[in-house]
Design an enzyme around this catalytic site. Structure first.
Site, short mmCIF file in Angstrom:
data_model
loop_
_atom_site.label_atom_id
_atom_site.label_comp_id
_atom_site.label_asym_id
_atom_site.label_seq_id
_atom_site.Cartn_x
_atom_site.Cartn_y
_atom_site.Cartn_z
N ARG A 48 -2.33 116.12 23.02
CA ARG A 48 -2.73 117.32 22.29
C ARG A 48 -3.28 116.90 20.94
NH1 ARG A 48 -0.35 115.96 18.21
NH2 ARG A 48 -0.84 117.99 17.34
N GLY A 49 -3.83 117.88 20.20
CA GLY A 49 -4.52 117.55 18.96
C GLY A 49 -5.99 117.42 19.30
N ALA A 50 -6.84 118.09 18.51
CA ALA A 50 -8.25 118.23 18.90
C ALA A 50 -8.95 116.90 19.22
CB ALA A 50 -8.99 119.01 17.82
N ARG A 86 -8.18 123.69 27.87
CA ARG A 86 -7.70 124.46 26.71
C ARG A 86 -8.93 124.99 25.99
NH1 ARG A 86 -3.23 121.71 23.02
NH2 ARG A 86 -2.88 123.89 22.44
N GLN A 188 5.47 120.70 16.60
CA GLN A 188 4.71 119.46 16.42
C GLN A 188 5.04 118.79 15.08
OE1 GLN A 188 3.43 122.33 17.52
NE2 GLN A 188 1.71 122.04 18.92
N ASP A 229 -9.00 122.51 14.50
CA ASP A 229 -9.35 122.48 15.93
C ASP A 229 -10.78 122.91 16.18
OD1 ASP A 229 -6.23 122.93 15.85
OD2 ASP A 229 -6.77 121.93 17.73
N ASN A 239 -6.95 126.39 13.24
CA ASN A 239 -5.95 125.32 13.29
C ASN A 239 -4.65 125.94 13.78
OD1 ASN A 239 -5.25 122.50 12.77
ND2 ASN A 239 -3.96 123.27 11.13
O1 MRU Z 1 -1.65 122.79 20.10
P1 MRU Z 1 -1.97 121.45 19.50
O2 MRU Z 1 -0.75 120.61 19.26
O3 MRU Z 1 -3.04 120.73 20.30
O4 MRU Z 1 -2.58 121.79 18.10
C1 MRU Z 1 -2.97 120.76 17.23
C2 MRU Z 1 -3.43 121.21 15.92
O5 MRU Z 1 -3.53 122.39 15.65
C3 MRU Z 1 -3.85 120.15 14.96
O6 MRU Z 1 -3.55 120.52 13.67
C4 MRU Z 1 -5.36 119.95 15.09
O7 MRU Z 1 -5.71 119.71 16.42
C5 MRU Z 1 -5.86 118.85 14.25
S1 MRU Z 1 -5.49 117.30 14.95
C6 MRU Z 1 -6.17 116.06 14.06
#
Ligand code: MRU
Length: 341
Positions: A48-50, A86, A188, A229, A239
């Site tokens: 996860r994380g963009a 997603r 997270q 994101d 985000n």
């Molecule tokens: O639902 P997630 O854990 O994928 O969400 C992640 C975030 O919102 C992060 O802050 C975002 O992706 C930035 S990651 C460098």
């Protein structure tokens, strides 16, 4: 330099992913060997994380080409499926579309696609280092930084965005402290950010999300840095849920509020934040914690995974091409035209 954590790595024909659902209690890996495996890993938040989603999806597109056995339509259908894993992080679509273009340019050459996926990963790490160095100008000795969710090595192909900024400042000898929001409901901040910072030896204090406003009002936060994101052409930032309320409090008390993201997170084709698709996740993420019910079994739940922070609340967006400041629309357009700010 503090050692890096690899959320994803392509080894011997399979994509090795840290199973982020198990951290920090267990550091275990999951091997993805097909487009469907990568799709499921993204959907269920193994990865996860963009930017990490974008990196994993690049290998997913490579698997899609291997499975399509030279059939362009079958490859495209698999890529479309992958992109639906997603909806909010634009890096997913950005990366798969880049892989689709490369496939067309090279006559659907598998080796060329694998090289492109490796390049996407390498570029992401480079962009994160670059933006982290650029952000050094914003941080002073003794600063206390607040962050939300996890925008570290785990959320990217390496080093991190918001946590990359923090790690670079720490490695430069700046005596900084970090407050990490726990980030309900998936935690997270508690599970991943607190772990990454602890592993790196950077002083971190974990707080319930609702404690941030008090710290800000009491003057205990010098700077807020978090990830993104999707950033739209006018500078609005999607985000993790909880970013928007944090931005309101930061504005009220005059605390600088920065989003750190590579330019692959900018959706130049989307005008403003209200158009960003916001993922709604399983109600049980709110009704339960670690499989334990904490609310009435069938109570209705609203569980958007992200929110949108209007550009008016943002001091700047830290990218590898410089810090984007107001007027965001004009400066984002300059980035699109290839300028460095
Ligand atoms: O639902 P997630 O854990 O994928 O969400 C992640 C975030 O919102 C992060 O802050 C975002 O992706 C930035 S990651 C460098």
């Amino acid at each position: 330099m503090t050692e890096d954590i690899r959320a994803l790595e392509f080894v011997d024909g399979s994509l090795r992913l840290i199973d982020q659902r198990l951290l920090p209690m267990h550091l275990e890996y999951l091997e993805a060997r097909s487009e469907e495996d990568v799709f499921q890993a993204i959907r269920t938040m193994v990865v996860r994380g963009a930017p990490a989603i974008g990196g994993a999806a690049a290998y997913g597109a490579y698997f899609a080409l291997c499975e399509a056995e030279g059939n362009a339509d079958s490859f495209k259908a698999r890529c479309t499926h992958l992109m639906s894993a997603r909806p909010t992080a634009v890096n997913l679509e950005w990366s798969v579309r880049r892989m689709m273009r490369k496939a067309e340019e090279t006559g659907y050459d598998k080796d060329a696609l694998l090289r492109e996926a490796d390049l996407i990963v390498r570029e992401d790490v480079e962009m994160n280092h670059r933006l982290s160095e650029i952000a050094l100008s914003l941080i002073r000795h003794g600063d206390t930084i607040l962050t939300h969710c996890n925008a570290g090595a785990l959320a990217t192909c390496g080093w991190g965005t918001a946590l990359g900024v923090i790690r670079t400042a720490w490695d430069a000898g700046l005596d900084i402290k970090v407050y990490a929001d726990e980030t309900r409901p998936r935690l997270q901040g508690a599970r991943l950010t607190a772990w990454e910072l602890t592993e790196a030896g950077i002083p971190v204090t974990l707080i319930p999300d609702s404690a941030a406003a008090t710290l800000i009002r009491e003057g205990k936060i010098d700077l807020i840095v978090l990830g993104a994101d999707r950033i739209t052409a006018n500078g609005d930032v999607a985000n993790k849920l909880g970013t928007f309320p944090l931005s309101i409090v930061a504005k009220e008390y005059g605390v600088p509020f920065y989003s750190a993201a590579p330019t692959s997170t900018i959706d130049f084709s989307m005008k403003e934040g209200k158009d960003i698709p916001i993922e709604e996740r399983d109600p049980d993420e709110v009704r339960m914690i670690d499989g334990v019910q904490i609310a009435p079994r069938d109570v209705p739940v609203f569980n958007p995974s992200f929110d949108v922070t209007p550009h008016q609340n943002i001091t700047g967006i830290i990218t590898e091409k410089g810090i984007i400041r107001p007027p965001f629309d004009r400066n984002i357009e300059r980035i699109r035209e290839g300028e460095t700010l």
